[in-house]
Design a protein around this motif. Structure first.
Motif, PDB file in Angstrom:
ATOM      1  N   LEU A 115      87.291  60.161  49.846  1.00  0.00           N
ATOM      2  CA  LEU A 115      87.719  61.722  49.334  1.00  0.00           C
ATOM      3  C   LEU A 115      88.396  62.225  50.446  1.00  0.00           C
ATOM      4  CD1 LEU A 115      84.026  62.437  48.337  1.00  0.00           C
ATOM      5  CD2 LEU A 115      85.844  61.887  46.728  1.00  0.00           C
ATOM      6  N   PRO A 116      89.417  63.021  49.874  1.00  0.00           N
ATOM      7  CA  PRO A 116      90.008  64.012  50.653  1.00  0.00           C
ATOM      8  C   PRO A 116      89.486  65.020  51.564  1.00  0.00           C
ATOM      9  CG  PRO A 116      90.885  64.317  48.187  1.00  0.00           C
ATOM     10  CD  PRO A 116      89.867  63.279  48.332  1.00  0.00           C
ATOM     11  N   SER A 117      88.155  65.618  51.005  1.00  0.00           N
ATOM     12  CA  SER A 117      87.314  66.296  51.592  1.00  0.00           C
ATOM     13  C   SER A 117      86.399  65.786  52.545  1.00  0.00           C
ATOM     14  CB  SER A 117      86.534  67.088  50.719  1.00  0.00           C
ATOM     15  OG  SER A 117      86.040  66.319  49.855  1.00  0.00           O
ATOM     16  N   ARG A 118      86.284  64.497  52.924  1.00  0.00           N
ATOM     17  CA  ARG A 118      85.445  63.641  53.692  1.00  0.00           C
ATOM     18  C   ARG A 118      85.138  64.245  55.154  1.00  0.00           C
ATOM     19  NH1 ARG A 118      89.713  60.233  52.888  1.00  0.00           N
ATOM     20  NH2 ARG A 118      90.838  59.406  54.722  1.00  0.00           N
ATOM     21  N   ALA A 119      86.047  64.953  55.662  1.00  0.00           N
ATOM     22  CA  ALA A 119      86.017  65.754  56.744  1.00  0.00           C
ATOM     23  C   ALA A 119      85.044  66.903  56.840  1.00  0.00           C
ATOM     24  CB  ALA A 119      87.095  66.010  57.571  1.00  0.00           C
ATOM     25  N   GLY A 120      85.303  67.605  55.743  1.00  0.00           N
ATOM     26  CA  GLY A 120      84.319  68.815  55.625  1.00  0.00           C
ATOM     27  C   GLY A 120      82.628  68.311  55.076  1.00  0.00           C
ATOM     28  N   ALA A 173      81.735  65.658  56.457  1.00  0.00           N
ATOM     29  CA  ALA A 173      80.891  65.100  57.565  1.00  0.00           C
ATOM     30  C   ALA A 173      80.610  66.305  58.523  1.00  0.00           C
ATOM     31  CB  ALA A 173      81.776  64.287  58.323  1.00  0.00           C
ATOM     32  N   MET A 174      81.240  67.134  58.542  1.00  0.00           N
ATOM     33  CA  MET A 174      80.865  68.471  59.140  1.00  0.00           C
ATOM     34  C   MET A 174      79.716  69.042  58.750  1.00  0.00           C
ATOM     35  SD  MET A 174      82.905  68.604  61.874  1.00  0.00           S
ATOM     36  CE  MET A 174      83.088  67.187  61.978  1.00  0.00           C
ATOM     37  N   VAL A 175      79.669  69.441  57.565  1.00  0.00           N
ATOM     38  CA  VAL A 175      78.233  69.957  56.742  1.00  0.00           C
ATOM     39  C   VAL A 175      77.084  68.806  57.138  1.00  0.00           C
ATOM     40  CG1 VAL A 175      77.171  70.333  54.574  1.00  0.00           C
ATOM     41  CG2 VAL A 175      79.419  71.417  54.844  1.00  0.00           C
ATOM     42  N   ASN A 176      77.416  67.678  57.050  1.00  0.00           N
ATOM     43  CA  ASN A 176      76.359  66.721  57.232  1.00  0.00           C
ATOM     44  C   ASN A 176      75.824  66.680  58.817  1.00  0.00           C
ATOM     45  OD1 ASN A 176      75.934  63.133  56.823  1.00  0.00           O
ATOM     46  ND2 ASN A 176      74.230  64.586  56.814  1.00  0.00           N
ATOM     47  N   LEU A 177      76.982  66.959  59.640  1.00  0.00           N
ATOM     48  CA  LEU A 177      76.596  66.991  61.195  1.00  0.00           C
ATOM     49  C   LEU A 177      75.816  68.072  61.559  1.00  0.00           C
ATOM     50  CD1 LEU A 177      76.839  65.365  63.701  1.00  0.00           C
ATOM     51  CD2 LEU A 177      79.133  66.625  63.820  1.00  0.00           C
ATOM     52  N   LEU A 227      70.549  56.744  57.137  1.00  0.00           N
ATOM     53  CA  LEU A 227      70.257  57.769  56.014  1.00  0.00           C
ATOM     54  C   LEU A 227      70.669  59.206  56.314  1.00  0.00           C
ATOM     55  CD1 LEU A 227      68.590  57.683  53.386  1.00  0.00           C
ATOM     56  CD2 LEU A 227      66.560  58.423  54.990  1.00  0.00           C
ATOM     57  N   TYR A 228      70.529  59.407  57.541  1.00  0.00           N
ATOM     58  CA  TYR A 228      71.040  60.770  58.041  1.00  0.00           C
ATOM     59  C   TYR A 228      72.517  61.105  57.413  1.00  0.00           C
ATOM     60  CZ  TYR A 228      71.868  65.086  60.291  1.00  0.00           C
ATOM     61  OH  TYR A 228      72.606  66.459  60.962  1.00  0.00           O
ATOM     62  N   PHE A 229      73.327  60.049  57.799  1.00  0.00           N
ATOM     63  CA  PHE A 229      74.867  60.078  57.629  1.00  0.00           C
ATOM     64  C   PHE A 229      75.415  59.467  56.063  1.00  0.00           C
ATOM     65  CE2 PHE A 229      74.729  60.793  62.123  1.00  0.00           C
ATOM     66  CZ  PHE A 229      75.657  61.823  62.063  1.00  0.00           C
ATOM     67  N   LEU A 230      74.162  59.410  55.328  1.00  0.00           N
ATOM     68  CA  LEU A 230      74.687  58.696  53.837  1.00  0.00           C
ATOM     69  C   LEU A 230      75.518  59.639  53.138  1.00  0.00           C
ATOM     70  CD1 LEU A 230      73.854  56.539  51.937  1.00  0.00           C
ATOM     71  CD2 LEU A 230      72.213  58.330  51.090  1.00  0.00           C
ATOM     72  N   PRO A 231      75.366  60.999  53.335  1.00  0.00           N
ATOM     73  CA  PRO A 231      76.430  61.715  52.500  1.00  0.00           C
ATOM     74  C   PRO A 231      77.963  61.336  53.252  1.00  0.00           C
ATOM     75  CG  PRO A 231      74.832  63.001  52.910  1.00  0.00           C
ATOM     76  CD  PRO A 231      74.615  61.738  53.472  1.00  0.00           C
ATOM     77  N   THR A 232      77.987  61.179  54.384  1.00  0.00           N
ATOM     78  CA  THR A 232      79.429  61.138  54.998  1.00  0.00           C
ATOM     79  C   THR A 232      79.927  59.634  54.593  1.00  0.00           C
ATOM     80  OG1 THR A 232      78.900  62.416  56.719  1.00  0.00           O
ATOM     81  CG2 THR A 232      80.603  60.800  57.378  1.00  0.00           C
ATOM     82  N   LEU A 233      78.900  58.525  54.684  1.00  0.00           N
ATOM     83  CA  LEU A 233      79.306  57.282  54.403  1.00  0.00           C
ATOM     84  C   LEU A 233      79.769  57.181  52.805  1.00  0.00           C
ATOM     85  CD1 LEU A 233      76.232  55.378  56.151  1.00  0.00           C
ATOM     86  CD2 LEU A 233      78.662  55.699  56.739  1.00  0.00           C
ATOM     87  N   ILE A 234      79.224  57.888  52.062  1.00  0.00           N
ATOM     88  CA  ILE A 234      79.370  57.680  50.506  1.00  0.00           C
ATOM     89  C   ILE A 234      81.043  58.505  50.447  1.00  0.00           C
ATOM     90  CG2 ILE A 234      79.103  58.806  48.360  1.00  0.00           C
ATOM     91  CD1 ILE A 234      75.975  58.728  48.884  1.00  0.00           C
ATOM     92  N   ALA A 235      81.153  59.509  51.172  1.00  0.00           N
ATOM     93  CA  ALA A 235      82.445  60.084  51.159  1.00  0.00           C
ATOM     94  C   ALA A 235      83.542  59.250  51.610  1.00  0.00           C
ATOM     95  CB  ALA A 235      82.595  61.549  51.801  1.00  0.00           C
ATOM     96  N   TRP A 259      77.962  67.404  47.136  1.00  0.00           N
ATOM     97  CA  TRP A 259      79.510  67.328  47.336  1.00  0.00           C
ATOM     98  C   TRP A 259      80.050  65.800  47.400  1.00  0.00           C
ATOM     99  CZ3 TRP A 259      81.870  69.994  52.316  1.00  0.00           C
ATOM    100  CH2 TRP A 259      83.095  70.266  51.955  1.00  0.00           C
ATOM    101  N   ALA A 260      79.393  65.007  47.994  1.00  0.00           N
ATOM    102  CA  ALA A 260      79.970  63.593  48.071  1.00  0.00           C
ATOM    103  C   ALA A 260      79.906  62.871  47.004  1.00  0.00           C
ATOM    104  CB  ALA A 260      79.406  62.979  49.082  1.00  0.00           C
ATOM    105  N   ILE A 261      78.651  63.315  46.178  1.00  0.00           N
ATOM    106  CA  ILE A 261      78.749  62.502  44.874  1.00  0.00           C
ATOM    107  C   ILE A 261      79.657  63.072  43.811  1.00  0.00           C
ATOM    108  CG2 ILE A 261      77.098  61.870  43.113  1.00  0.00           C
ATOM    109  CD1 ILE A 261      75.115  61.283  45.310  1.00  0.00           C
ATOM    110  N   ALA A 262      79.576  64.358  43.648  1.00  0.00           N
ATOM    111  CA  ALA A 262      80.243  65.251  42.719  1.00  0.00           C
ATOM    112  C   ALA A 262      81.648  65.384  42.764  1.00  0.00           C
ATOM    113  CB  ALA A 262      79.547  66.466  42.497  1.00  0.00           C
ATOM    114  N   ALA A 263      82.103  65.260  43.922  1.00  0.00           N
ATOM    115  CA  ALA A 263      83.656  65.389  44.090  1.00  0.00           C
ATOM    116  C   ALA A 263      84.231  64.103  43.307  1.00  0.00           C
ATOM    117  CB  ALA A 263      84.029  65.436  45.521  1.00  0.00           C
ATOM    118  N   PRO A 264      85.305  64.497  42.481  1.00  0.00           N
ATOM    119  CA  PRO A 264      86.188  63.454  41.905  1.00  0.00           C
ATOM    120  C   PRO A 264      86.863  62.506  42.872  1.00  0.00           C
ATOM    121  CG  PRO A 264      87.282  65.687  41.548  1.00  0.00           C
ATOM    122  CD  PRO A 264      85.924  65.699  42.168  1.00  0.00           C
ATOM    123  N   SER A 265      86.816  61.479  42.505  1.00  0.00           N
ATOM    124  CA  SER A 265      87.449  60.388  43.251  1.00  0.00           C
ATOM    125  C   SER A 265      89.073  60.545  43.126  1.00  0.00           C
ATOM    126  CB  SER A 265      87.091  59.081  42.968  1.00  0.00           C
ATOM    127  OG  SER A 265      85.821  58.780  43.104  1.00  0.00           O
TER     128      SER A 265
END
Length: 79
Positions: free
Chosen positions: A23-28, A30-34, A10-18, A49-55
């Motif tokens: 997404l090309p911004s998945r590292a960013g 993940a850093m915000v999430n971490l 649940l904590y890393f859900l945004p990273t898992l979604i990205a 950010w993970a949901i609104a970013a265009p695929s």
């Protein structure tokens, strides 16, 4: 043990979604999430950010069909 794994998921859900959306911004994200996810505002920001970013779109451009015969005929084999 199950509760700990569930909480981490649940904590890393945004990273898992990205990562799932590739997404090309998945590292960013993940850093915000971490680093800021524990503040809950940071977790919401990473989730939005993970949901609104265009695929990224993958467009397959099919080449034009070649005219027939597609290749010049092969010469007869040497004997």
């Amino acid at each position: 043990m199950f509760h700990l794994l569930f909480a981490l998921g649940l904590y890393f859900l945004p990273t898992l979604i990205a990562c799932g959306r590739n997404l090309p911004s998945r590292a960013g994200i993940a850093m915000v999430n971490l680093f800021l996810g524990w503040t809950f505002i940071g977790w919401i920001a990473a989730l939005v950010w993970a949901i609104a970013a265009p695929s990224p779109w993958y467009v397959y451009a099919h080449p034009h069909y070649p005219s027939y015969p597609p290749y010049p005929p092969c010469p007869p084999p040497y004997r």
